[in-house]
Motif scaffolding. Structure first.
Motif, PDB file in Angstrom:
ATOM      1  N   VAL A   1      21.949 -34.471 -25.783  1.00  0.00           N
ATOM      2  CA  VAL A   1      23.132 -34.540 -26.644  1.00  0.00           C
ATOM      3  C   VAL A   1      24.400 -34.433 -25.815  1.00  0.00           C
ATOM      4  N   PHE A   2      24.437 -33.449 -24.906  1.00  0.00           N
ATOM      5  CA  PHE A   2      25.648 -33.206 -24.117  1.00  0.00           C
ATOM      6  C   PHE A   2      25.277 -32.374 -22.905  1.00  0.00           C
TER       7      PHE A   2
ATOM      8  N   ARG B   1      26.029 -26.039 -11.283  1.00  0.00           N
ATOM      9  CA  ARG B   1      25.291 -25.330 -12.323  1.00  0.00           C
ATOM     10  C   ARG B   1      25.668 -25.994 -13.636  1.00  0.00           C
ATOM     11  N   ILE B   2      24.675 -26.488 -14.370  1.00  0.00           N
ATOM     12  CA  ILE B   2      24.950 -27.269 -15.572  1.00  0.00           C
ATOM     13  C   ILE B   2      24.284 -26.635 -16.784  1.00  0.00           C
ATOM     14  N   ARG B   3      24.905 -26.865 -17.926  1.00  0.00           N
ATOM     15  CA  ARG B   3      24.343 -26.439 -19.208  1.00  0.00           C
ATOM     16  C   ARG B   3      23.990 -27.698 -19.989  1.00  0.00           C
ATOM     17  N   ILE B   4      22.791 -27.728 -20.519  1.00  0.00           N
ATOM     18  CA  ILE B   4      22.254 -28.925 -21.167  1.00  0.00           C
ATOM     19  C   ILE B   4      21.942 -28.616 -22.623  1.00  0.00           C
ATOM     20  N   TRP B   5      22.408 -29.494 -23.523  1.00  0.00           N
ATOM     21  CA  TRP B   5      22.021 -29.452 -24.925  1.00  0.00           C
ATOM     22  C   TRP B   5      21.167 -30.696 -25.181  1.00  0.00           C
ATOM     23  N   ALA B   6      19.967 -30.505 -25.715  1.00  0.00           N
ATOM     24  CA  ALA B   6      19.067 -31.632 -25.949  1.00  0.00           C
ATOM     25  C   ALA B   6      18.164 -31.315 -27.130  1.00  0.00           C
TER      26      ALA B   6
ATOM     27  N   LYS C   1      18.339 -27.712 -28.580  1.00  0.00           N
ATOM     28  CA  LYS C   1      18.180 -26.530 -27.724  1.00  0.00           C
ATOM     29  C   LYS C   1      19.185 -26.626 -26.585  1.00  0.00           C
ATOM     30  N   GLN C   2      19.373 -25.501 -25.867  1.00  0.00           N
ATOM     31  CA  GLN C   2      20.226 -25.508 -24.694  1.00  0.00           C
ATOM     32  C   GLN C   2      19.623 -24.629 -23.603  1.00  0.00           C
ATOM     33  N   TRP C   3      19.916 -24.990 -22.334  1.00  0.00           N
ATOM     34  CA  TRP C   3      19.483 -24.194 -21.199  1.00  0.00           C
ATOM     35  C   TRP C   3      20.394 -24.514 -20.010  1.00  0.00           C
TER      36      TRP C   3
ATOM     37  N   GLN D   1      15.263 -24.287 -12.734  1.00  0.00           N
ATOM     38  CA  GLN D   1      15.615 -23.561 -13.950  1.00  0.00           C
ATOM     39  C   GLN D   1      16.045 -22.143 -13.599  1.00  0.00           C
ATOM     40  N   GLU D   2      17.114 -21.683 -14.257  1.00  0.00           N
ATOM     41  CA  GLU D   2      17.560 -20.312 -14.026  1.00  0.00           C
ATOM     42  C   GLU D   2      16.647 -19.300 -14.717  1.00  0.00           C
ATOM     43  N   VAL D   3      16.283 -19.592 -15.948  1.00  0.00           N
ATOM     44  CA  VAL D   3      15.402 -18.714 -16.720  1.00  0.00           C
ATOM     45  C   VAL D   3      14.309 -19.585 -17.341  1.00  0.00           C
ATOM     46  N   SER D   4      13.073 -19.277 -17.043  1.00  0.00           N
ATOM     47  CA  SER D   4      11.947 -20.041 -17.584  1.00  0.00           C
ATOM     48  C   SER D   4      11.360 -19.325 -18.790  1.00  0.00           C
TER      49      SER D   4
END
Length: 311
Positions: A37-38, A50-55, A62-64, A81-84
């Protein structure tokens, strides 16, 4: 401690540098990866980000966050991944683009992962998920990179801006409160807005066209109070295979400049059915632009009335 490594690959009909650029520039991801999405940068340095992903995943947004290292000379991007999420204890990998000719590339997608407590069932679950997701992602990459590179005439962007003598907070509120649009916007017949996670919205609308017909669209929206709302349509009208956009609100000495930006890919297979046998891609571009711009300017005009009456 068991670490697994897997690799998937696909051949893409586009120059290696162009493929790498489309993957490296994360603003392209909503175009080349259907679930995205963004994507936003949280940190950005020389070769590191460092990126934030909305999908979307299974019909939900969701986002991560991930960290990436970019090496344009080697056409390689590594990620971690920062947090799995269990059963994944850690996950990382790399995109590697290899030129096969001036117009043909091989894209390799590498993953390394570890399961929580090295549990065999966890490893099997991760293996199946990585294999399924990698194949799907590479197929989408091939399809959409080739479309973006070879069919640039069907992809276009434009924007409309309205100057408003009011506060950005009020203009943002009008666009953000899309659940009220059926009462506020004449071209919206019905609307359903859900926001289970603050700032992450699902919007379904039935919209009236200029000829009186209606069509239903569904979008996911990511909101950044009080200056931006980004969105991607996932249910589209017949003349589009992609539609992303962004509402932005920039304060200035005269109030706020409110802008509606659109990026569209024309569905060439439906041009004749919608516009007639003699219609061209250029006709479809103009039709889509006029329809979207008309609705955007109408919405911005009503947001202007709303914000200026709040003063």
């Amino acid at each position: 401690m068991t670490h697994r490594q897997v690799e998937h690959e696909i051949t893409v009909e586009a120059p290696a540098e162009a493929v790498y650029r489309l993957i490296a520039e994360v603003e392209n991801w909503p175009l080349i990866f259907p679930p995205t999405v963004f994507v936003d940068h949280l940190e950005r340095g020389e070769g590191e980000e460092r990126i934030r992903i909305w999908a979307t995943a299974n019909g939900e947004a969701k986002q991560w966050t991930s960290r990436r290292t970019l090496d344009p000379a080697a056409l390689r991007i590594t990620f971690r991944q920062e947090v799995s999420t269990p059963p994944v204890a850690s996950m990382g990998g790399a995109w590697i683009v290899e030129p096969l000719s001036g117009t043909l590339s091989r894209v390799r997608l590498l993953h390394d992962y570890r399961a929580v407590d090295d549990a065999p069932e966890g490893l099997r679950w991760i293996e199946e998920a990585v294999d399924r997701n990698s194949r799907t992602e590479l197929a989408a990459l091939k399809r959409n990179v080739e479309l973006a590179h070879l069919a640039a005439d069907v992809t276009f962007s434009f924007e409309d801006t309205v100057q408003i003598d009011g506060r950005a907070e009020d203009v943002f509120a009008f666009i953000n409160e899309a659940g009220l649009w059926a009462q506020r916007l004449p071209h919206v017949a019905s609307v359903r807005l859900t926001e289970e996670t603050p700032g992450l919205q699902e919007l379904e609308m039935e919209t009236r066209a200029g000829d009186g017909s209606t069509h239903t669209t569904k979008s996911y929206r990511v909101t950044f109070p009080h200056w931006r709302i980004a969105y991607k349509q996932v249910t589209l009208p017949a003349l589009m295979t992609l539609h992303t956009g962004c509402w932005s609100f920039t304060a200035n000495e005269r109030g706020v400049a409110a802008t509606s930006q659109h990026t569209v890919v024309v569905n060439t297979g439906n041009v004749a059915a919608v516009l007639g046998a003699r219609a061209s891609v250029a006709d479809a571009r103009q039709y889509v632009r006029t329809a979207l711009s008309t609705n955007s300017r109408a919405t911005l005009g009503l947001a202007k009335d709303y914000a200026e009456n709040k003063r």
